[in-house]
Design a protein around this motif. Sequence first.
Motif, PDB file in Angstrom:
ATOM      1  N   LEU A  66     -73.893   9.471  40.293  1.00  0.00           N
ATOM      2  CA  LEU A  66     -75.284   9.862  40.522  1.00  0.00           C
ATOM      3  C   LEU A  66     -75.468  11.375  40.533  1.00  0.00           C
ATOM      4  O   LEU A  66     -76.507  11.878  40.092  1.00  0.00           O
ATOM      5  N   ASP A  67     -74.464  12.117  41.014  1.00  0.00           N
ATOM      6  CA  ASP A  67     -74.612  13.574  41.083  1.00  0.00           C
ATOM      7  C   ASP A  67     -74.404  14.256  39.734  1.00  0.00           C
ATOM      8  O   ASP A  67     -74.517  15.469  39.635  1.00  0.00           O
ATOM      9  N   LYS A  68     -74.101  13.482  38.692  1.00  0.00           N
ATOM     10  CA  LYS A  68     -73.958  14.035  37.344  1.00  0.00           C
ATOM     11  C   LYS A  68     -75.067  13.543  36.418  1.00  0.00           C
ATOM     12  O   LYS A  68     -74.981  13.684  35.199  1.00  0.00           O
ATOM     13  N   MET A  69     -76.117  12.967  36.979  1.00  0.00           N
ATOM     14  CA  MET A  69     -77.251  12.474  36.189  1.00  0.00           C
ATOM     15  C   MET A  69     -78.430  13.425  36.298  1.00  0.00           C
ATOM     16  O   MET A  69     -78.643  14.050  37.331  1.00  0.00           O
ATOM     17  N   THR A  70     -79.195  13.511  35.218  1.00  0.00           N
ATOM     18  CA  THR A  70     -80.478  14.198  35.295  1.00  0.00           C
ATOM     19  C   THR A  70     -81.496  13.222  35.880  1.00  0.00           C
ATOM     20  O   THR A  70     -81.229  12.018  36.004  1.00  0.00           O
ATOM     21  N   GLY A  71     -82.664  13.729  36.230  1.00  0.00           N
ATOM     22  CA  GLY A  71     -83.698  12.869  36.776  1.00  0.00           C
ATOM     23  C   GLY A  71     -84.100  11.773  35.810  1.00  0.00           C
ATOM     24  O   GLY A  71     -84.337  10.618  36.192  1.00  0.00           O
ATOM     25  N   VAL A  72     -84.184  12.112  34.526  1.00  0.00           N
ATOM     26  CA  VAL A  72     -84.561  11.139  33.494  1.00  0.00           C
ATOM     27  C   VAL A  72     -83.503  10.046  33.373  1.00  0.00           C
ATOM     28  O   VAL A  72     -83.825   8.864  33.212  1.00  0.00           O
ATOM     29  N   GLU A  73     -82.230  10.421  33.466  1.00  0.00           N
ATOM     30  CA  GLU A  73     -81.145   9.443  33.364  1.00  0.00           C
ATOM     31  C   GLU A  73     -81.119   8.506  34.570  1.00  0.00           C
ATOM     32  O   GLU A  73     -80.821   7.309  34.437  1.00  0.00           O
ATOM     33  N   PHE A  74     -81.449   9.038  35.740  1.00  0.00           N
ATOM     34  CA  PHE A  74     -81.521   8.199  36.939  1.00  0.00           C
ATOM     35  C   PHE A  74     -82.647   7.163  36.803  1.00  0.00           C
ATOM     36  O   PHE A  74     -82.480   5.998  37.164  1.00  0.00           O
ATOM     37  N   GLU A  75     -83.778   7.587  36.260  1.00  0.00           N
ATOM     38  CA  GLU A  75     -84.882   6.656  36.020  1.00  0.00           C
ATOM     39  C   GLU A  75     -84.457   5.557  35.040  1.00  0.00           C
ATOM     40  O   GLU A  75     -84.795   4.382  35.218  1.00  0.00           O
ATOM     41  N   ARG A  76     -83.709   5.957  34.016  1.00  0.00           N
ATOM     42  CA  ARG A  76     -83.252   4.987  33.023  1.00  0.00           C
ATOM     43  C   ARG A  76     -82.277   3.991  33.639  1.00  0.00           C
ATOM     44  O   ARG A  76     -82.319   2.791  33.344  1.00  0.00           O
ATOM     45  N   LEU A  77     -81.396   4.474  34.508  1.00  0.00           N
ATOM     46  CA  LEU A  77     -80.447   3.591  35.198  1.00  0.00           C
ATOM     47  C   LEU A  77     -81.195   2.564  36.047  1.00  0.00           C
ATOM     48  O   LEU A  77     -80.843   1.379  36.055  1.00  0.00           O
ATOM     49  N   LEU A  78     -82.234   2.999  36.749  1.00  0.00           N
ATOM     50  CA  LEU A  78     -83.033   2.082  37.552  1.00  0.00           C
ATOM     51  C   LEU A  78     -83.772   1.073  36.681  1.00  0.00           C
ATOM     52  O   LEU A  78     -83.924  -0.091  37.059  1.00  0.00           O
TER      53      LEU A  78
END
Length: 244
Positions: A66-78
Motif C-alpha cells: 500500500l505504501d508503494k501505490m499512488t492514489g489512483v492505483e489504490f482506487e483501482r485496487l479497491l
Amino acid sequence: MKEIIWFVIGVVTLSVIAGLLQPSKKKKKRRNSNSKKRTTKKPVNTEFNRASSSCRSDEVILTLPLDKMTGVEFERLLTLYFRDNGYTVKEVGVGGKDGGVDLVITDKRGEKTAVQAKCYADHNKVQVMTVRELVGAKRNHDCILSLIVTTSDLTGPARKEADQFKVDYWHGGLVDNKLRSWGKWTPSNRKVKTTTTKKDQSSSKTVSNINCSCGASMVKRKNKAGAEFWGCSSYPTCRKTKAI
C-alpha cells in the motif's frame, strides 16, 4: 608636424587600451559559458510520488504494498476488490476530478454507497473536511450510504463527524486485513519476522473466534509478567486488547 605626432600617439594609446581590454572580455565569456553549463544540470528526483496520477497495470497493482501505490492505483485496487465481492463499481474519481467521491458501489439489492479512498502515509490522517465533502457529494450520485477507505486513519474530530453523519470508515489495519483475506492482493515485499521463537510461533497459532473492533481476529499473547491476553492480529496498526 605636432598634429601628426599627437595623432600617432593617440592611435598607439588606443591600440594598447584595446589590447588590455580584450583578454578580460574573453574571460567574461568563458565564465558566462561555464555558469550556463552548470545551471543546466537538474537534479533527478527518484523519490516515490504518492500523489502521481499514473496507474500501472492490474497485475502490477496486485503485487504492490500500500505504501508503494499512488492514489489512483489504490482506487483501482479497491475497484477490483469490490467487484470480486459482488458489487457493481463505477469509477467516478479517475483523473482526480472526484468532487468528494472516488467510487460508487452498488450491491445486489441495488443499494448505492459513495466511497472516498485516501492512500495516505501513517502520519497523514483523514481530516474533517474530507468527511463533510463525502456527505455532501454522495447526494449527487444518488447514494444512500457513504464509506471512507484509508491506508492510515481518521483524526479524532473526523471520527466524530463520521459517526454523527453515519459515514462508515475503514482504517489501515482493517483495509490490510480485508485485502489479505481477499487472496488476490499479494504484496511482493511483505516483511516477515525471521527471529520468532517457538513460543511465539505456537502462540500466534492460537487464534480466537473473537473479532477486534477493527474487524481483525484476536490472537493470544503474553505480557511481560507472563499473563495471557487477547491482542489484535493487526498489531502494531491496531493495539486493542481483551482479557481472557
